[in-house]
Design a protein around this motif. Structure first.
Motif, mmCIF file in Angstrom:
data_model
loop_
_atom_site.group_PDB
_atom_site.id
_atom_site.type_symbol
_atom_site.label_atom_id
_atom_site.label_comp_id
_atom_site.label_asym_id
_atom_site.label_seq_id
_atom_site.Cartn_x
_atom_site.Cartn_y
_atom_site.Cartn_z
ATOM 1 N N SER A 1 0.846 -1.190 0.000
ATOM 2 C CA SER A 1 0.000 0.000 0.000
ATOM 3 C C SER A 1 0.885 1.244 0.000
ATOM 4 C CB SER A 1 -0.941 -0.010 1.194
ATOM 5 O OG SER A 1 -1.731 1.165 1.218
ATOM 6 N N VAL A 2 1.180 1.783 1.178
ATOM 7 C CA VAL A 2 2.017 2.984 1.290
ATOM 8 C C VAL A 2 3.422 2.679 0.785
ATOM 9 C CG1 VAL A 2 3.099 4.539 2.955
ATOM 10 C CG2 VAL A 2 0.680 3.906 3.199
ATOM 11 N N SER A 3 4.003 3.682 0.113
ATOM 12 C CA SER A 3 5.380 3.537 -0.373
ATOM 13 C C SER A 3 6.225 4.687 0.140
ATOM 14 C CB SER A 3 5.404 3.527 -1.894
ATOM 15 O OG SER A 3 6.729 3.478 -2.390
ATOM 16 N N THR A 4 7.505 4.397 0.331
ATOM 17 C CA THR A 4 8.463 5.411 0.755
ATOM 18 C C THR A 4 9.637 5.431 -0.215
ATOM 19 O OG1 THR A 4 7.877 5.055 3.080
ATOM 20 C CG2 THR A 4 9.908 6.259 2.629
ATOM 21 N N LEU A 5 9.992 6.616 -0.658
ATOM 22 C CA LEU A 5 11.191 6.824 -1.469
ATOM 23 C C LEU A 5 12.231 7.471 -0.562
ATOM 24 C CD1 LEU A 5 12.624 6.854 -4.277
ATOM 25 C CD2 LEU A 5 11.705 9.166 -4.573
ATOM 26 N N LYS A 6 13.361 6.818 -0.428
ATOM 27 C CA LYS A 6 14.418 7.328 0.441
ATOM 28 C C LYS A 6 15.620 7.726 -0.403
ATOM 29 C CE LYS A 6 12.961 4.432 4.323
ATOM 30 N NZ LYS A 6 13.323 3.338 5.263
ATOM 31 N N ILE A 7 16.184 8.860 -0.084
ATOM 32 C CA ILE A 7 17.394 9.324 -0.749
ATOM 33 C C ILE A 7 18.451 9.535 0.327
ATOM 34 C CG2 ILE A 7 18.415 10.992 -2.341
ATOM 35 C CD1 ILE A 7 15.568 11.813 -3.145
ATOM 36 N N GLN A 8 19.548 8.846 0.188
ATOM 37 C CA GLN A 8 20.628 8.947 1.167
ATOM 38 C C GLN A 8 21.694 9.918 0.673
ATOM 39 O OE1 GLN A 8 21.712 4.757 1.287
ATOM 40 N NE2 GLN A 8 20.519 4.450 3.152
ATOM 41 N N ARG A 9 22.335 10.586 1.613
ATOM 42 C CA ARG A 9 23.466 11.481 1.297
ATOM 43 C C ARG A 9 23.095 12.400 0.129
ATOM 44 N NH1 ARG A 9 25.014 6.466 1.333
ATOM 45 N NH2 ARG A 9 25.582 6.439 -0.879
ATOM 46 N N THR A 10 22.043 13.174 0.321
ATOM 47 C CA THR A 10 21.491 13.989 -0.767
ATOM 48 C C THR A 10 22.532 14.920 -1.388
ATOM 49 O OG1 THR A 10 20.696 15.576 0.884
ATOM 50 C CG2 THR A 10 19.108 13.964 0.049
ATOM 51 N N GLN A 11 22.363 15.131 -2.689
ATOM 52 C CA GLN A 11 23.209 16.033 -3.468
ATOM 53 C C GLN A 11 22.326 17.122 -4.081
ATOM 54 O OE1 GLN A 11 26.633 15.519 -3.640
ATOM 55 N NE2 GLN A 11 26.199 13.895 -2.143
ATOM 56 N N GLN A 12 22.934 18.210 -4.498
ATOM 57 C CA GLN A 12 22.145 19.320 -5.061
ATOM 58 C C GLN A 12 21.372 18.888 -6.299
ATOM 59 O OE1 GLN A 12 24.832 22.758 -5.405
ATOM 60 N NE2 GLN A 12 23.777 23.631 -3.634
ATOM 61 N N GLU A 13 21.920 17.974 -7.055
ATOM 62 C CA GLU A 13 21.220 17.530 -8.270
ATOM 63 C C GLU A 13 19.971 16.705 -7.971
ATOM 64 O OE1 GLU A 13 24.415 16.769 -7.568
ATOM 65 O OE2 GLU A 13 24.840 14.643 -7.975
ATOM 66 N N ASP A 14 19.769 16.354 -6.695
ATOM 67 C CA ASP A 14 18.554 15.642 -6.313
ATOM 68 C C ASP A 14 17.367 16.588 -6.177
ATOM 69 O OD1 ASP A 14 20.450 13.581 -3.969
ATOM 70 O OD2 ASP A 14 20.183 13.388 -6.142
ATOM 71 N N SER A 15 17.612 17.882 -6.196
ATOM 72 C CA SER A 15 16.529 18.859 -6.095
ATOM 73 C C SER A 15 15.582 18.695 -7.280
ATOM 74 C CB SER A 15 17.093 20.286 -6.081
ATOM 75 O OG SER A 15 17.871 20.516 -4.934
ATOM 76 N N ALA A 16 14.319 18.464 -6.965
ATOM 77 C CA ALA A 16 13.315 18.184 -7.997
ATOM 78 C C ALA A 16 11.965 18.004 -7.300
ATOM 79 C CB ALA A 16 13.665 16.914 -8.774
ATOM 80 N N THR B 1 6.118 15.955 -4.043
ATOM 81 C CA THR B 1 6.940 16.539 -2.978
ATOM 82 C C THR B 1 8.042 17.328 -3.649
ATOM 83 O OG1 THR B 1 6.541 14.782 -1.363
ATOM 84 C CG2 THR B 1 8.546 16.083 -1.095
ATOM 85 N N ARG B 2 8.123 18.619 -3.316
ATOM 86 C CA ARG B 2 9.182 19.465 -3.873
ATOM 87 C C ARG B 2 10.372 19.414 -2.930
ATOM 88 N NH1 ARG B 2 9.363 23.296 -7.714
ATOM 89 N NH2 ARG B 2 7.091 23.229 -7.900
ATOM 90 N N LEU B 3 11.463 18.819 -3.390
ATOM 91 C CA LEU B 3 12.672 18.640 -2.582
ATOM 92 C C LEU B 3 13.724 19.655 -3.004
ATOM 93 C CD1 LEU B 3 14.373 16.977 -0.548
ATOM 94 C CD2 LEU B 3 15.035 15.505 -2.464
ATOM 95 N N SER B 4 14.212 20.397 -2.039
ATOM 96 C CA SER B 4 15.268 21.381 -2.290
ATOM 97 C C SER B 4 16.470 21.023 -1.426
ATOM 98 C CB SER B 4 14.796 22.789 -1.948
ATOM 99 O OG SER B 4 13.704 23.169 -2.750
ATOM 100 N N ILE B 5 17.606 20.854 -2.067
ATOM 101 C CA ILE B 5 18.839 20.505 -1.361
ATOM 102 C C ILE B 5 19.749 21.733 -1.354
ATOM 103 C CG2 ILE B 5 20.802 18.942 -1.235
ATOM 104 C CD1 ILE B 5 18.055 17.616 -0.824
ATOM 105 N N LEU B 6 20.085 22.176 -0.142
ATOM 106 C CA LEU B 6 20.900 23.378 -0.006
ATOM 107 C C LEU B 6 22.387 23.050 0.064
ATOM 108 C CD1 LEU B 6 18.703 25.247 2.610
ATOM 109 C CD2 LEU B 6 18.609 25.376 0.108
#
Lengths: 115, 114
Positions: A73-88, A110-115
């Protein structure tokens, strides 16, 4: 629920942090999809589940990206050690059955912004 | 692999004028075709789809599209646009058999001027 629900709507993280994005599909929908939409671009496929089975993860850009749907049912997307190019914007979609003629219903993302 | 090309990144039109948003696709195998609309800060909403049968398909909000197999095109049209049609429009394809993923074009921003 009435539609696909994603949370959080906005997420700001510092480079190097881990993030987790949640998707609640339409009740009873077998198939679940994750897409990544960079600014000014069309969505690009990341991964696909049919029930709890991850049938296609060919679009995940690196091994820092991981998705799960443990109870189908529910899903989770996990991003480890985020980088600026992951912003999307990360979009989740669900469809009733695992067939191509079934329309995919999208959440608001979900709007993800990596600083 | 499949690809989708939306020939115009931006289309400005006046209110009540007709509009056509162009889409061409490339695929070595059969595909289904879709048009989605995206309003600001929202997800994608299905406008219409072509699965089989009549090549002219009608969708929501007065939009229609025509599938042309020989030209591998699926252009979207509306005879008279409204201010509320201002949005981003995406053409997409999916394999009839095979990978269950939509392949999208880059999008066309439709701007309606009063």
């Amino acid at each position: 629920g009435a539609g696909v629900s994603q949370s959080p709507r906005y997420k700001v993280a510092k480079r190097g942090q881990d993030v987790a994005l949640r998707c609640d599909p339409i009740s009873g929908h077998v198939s679940l999809f994750w897409y990544q939409q960079a600014l000014g671009q069309g969505p690009e496929f990341l991964t696909y589940f049919q029930n709890e089975a991850q049938l296609d993860k060919s679009g995940l850009p690196s091994d820092r990206f991981f998705a799960e749907r443990p109870e189908g049912s529910v899903s989770t997307l996990k991003i480890q050690r985020t980088q600026q190019e992951d912003s999307a914007v990360y979009l989740c979609a669900s469809s009733l059955q695992g067939s191509s003629n079934q329309p995919q219903h999208f959440g608001d993302g979900t709007r993800l912004s990596i600083l | 692999a499949q690809s989708v090309t939306q020939l115009d990144s931006q289309v400005p039109v006046f209110e009540e004028a007709p509009v056509e948003l162009r889409c061409n696709y490339s695929s070595s195998v059969s595909v289904y075709l879709f048009w989605y609309v995206q309003y600001p800060n929202q997800g994608l909403q299905l406008l219409l789809k072509y699965l089989s049968g009549s090549t002219l398909v009608k969708g929501i909000n007065g939009f229609e599209a025509e599938f042309n197999k020989s030209q591998t095109s699926f252009h979207l049209r509306k005879p008279s646009v409204h201010i509320s049609d201002t949005a981003e429009y995406f053409c997409a394809v999916i394999l009839i058999q095979g990978a269950q993923k939509l392949v999208f074009g880059q999008g066309t921003r439709l701007t309606i001027n009063p």
